[in-house]
Design an enzyme around this catalytic site. Sequence first.
Site, short mmCIF file in Angstrom:
data_model
loop_
_atom_site.label_atom_id
_atom_site.label_comp_id
_atom_site.label_asym_id
_atom_site.label_seq_id
_atom_site.Cartn_x
_atom_site.Cartn_y
_atom_site.Cartn_z
N HIS A 43 19.96 45.61 76.64
CA HIS A 43 19.51 44.86 77.51
C HIS A 43 19.03 43.80 76.71
CE1 HIS A 43 19.99 46.91 81.51
NE2 HIS A 43 19.07 47.95 80.90
N GLY A 44 19.13 42.34 77.48
CA GLY A 44 18.60 41.38 76.74
C GLY A 44 18.16 40.21 77.36
N CYS B 240 22.52 40.34 77.86
CA CYS B 240 22.47 39.24 78.64
C CYS B 240 21.47 38.43 77.82
CB CYS B 240 21.66 39.81 79.86
SG CYS B 240 23.02 40.39 81.17
N ARG B 241 21.65 36.96 78.29
CA ARG B 241 20.85 36.08 77.53
C ARG B 241 19.97 35.31 78.73
NH1 ARG B 241 24.45 33.15 73.24
NH2 ARG B 241 22.30 33.01 72.41
N GLU C 294 28.15 31.64 67.49
CA GLU C 294 26.95 31.01 67.29
C GLU C 294 26.33 31.26 65.73
OE1 GLU C 294 23.62 31.88 69.60
OE2 GLU C 294 24.70 31.23 71.57
#
Length: 404
Positions: free
Chosen positions: A237-238, A285-286, A390
């Site tokens: 998860h993020g 996720c972000r 990135e």
Amino acid sequence: MADKVLKEKRKLFIRSMGEGTINGLLDELLQTRVLNKEEMEKVKRENATVMDKTRALIDSVIPKGAQACQICITYICEEDSYLAGTLGLSADQTSGNYLNMQDSQGVLSSFPAPQAVQDNPAMPTSSGSEGNVKLCSLEEAQRIWKQKSAEIYPIMDKSSRTRLALIICNEEFDSIPRRTGAEVDITGMTMLLQNLGYSVDVKKNLTASDMTTELEAFAHRPEHKTSDSTFLVFMSHGIREGICGKKHSEQVPDILQLNAIFNMLNTKNCPSLKDKPKVIIIQACRGDSPGVVWFKDSVGVSGNLSLPTTEEFEDDAIKKAHIEKDFIAFCSSTPDNVSWRHPTMGSVFIGRLIEHMQEYACSCDVEEIFRKVRFSFEQPDGRAQMPTTERVTLTRCFYLFPGH
């Protein structure tokens, strides 16, 4: 003779020398009395660019004979293995473990026929395939090296290199939902990296502190000295600020910040990977967005986490030029957005990444493969996400040459 070697490699030597190495080499040649102080100062004073300094230096050393040139070669082999590989140098003027990039004939003859990749048909990847990576044919390898020899990261000989990869996957959490389907991603990524020649370490269900400990241990592995690259894969998860550890909750954040990953693998903290490509894959996720049938790798954004200060950003910008180099991070979504995962098929991003690596590693460099993955997400559907690269500091093309 060493002077003949430097004469033959003069052009590539001038084009490939880095600032740190040229300064160290000047000091070494002064200390060993190959150059006197006046000669050294003249090289520095009269030449503004690294290329000009290198040209002046090599043109000063070659006329001094074989012994002077041997001191120069020995220093490069001992202090800058990447440059030595680029030039095809070793202390005894052999090509060493690196493939010679100096001239096309040397490069082409160094490629053995590709060896068959061992796969287990009983272990499908998340894409449903058998995990087969297309091998790079000898002809294709020759074509790429001939066209781009000075712009490619050198690869070490398959028989002696010790490539390592690390996968950290959090599936079970104390306070947030289980990431059903994560095992499919672990299997798929492990097989992919093994087929690309990496020994894979898999760690599961870690706190942020545990992840930091594993990263530090990985950065200090002695195998990196005889490796030409590394992959790190994080699946969890993020939130916007980073990757969730197993104890994460909105009330008590447990987050590994992305900056920590880069810091632990930079030149200062992991010198064995200096000048070698370091690929970071992040499936998390972000940000936050609702989902229905498909699960999203996301939890609520915590207000208790602080972003880096302006001062930290300024400091980091200075460090990047000197310490952070040869990285590329490929994230499953853009900032503030979700990444999708199916409970039986695994993550959409990981599945497509595996498919594209299997198909294109034989002919494309890593950045081009990542672009192709992004292109596959160009037309949004009900589970829209857009992967993003990135902190790219790769200075050359990173070809994997599967089978070689």
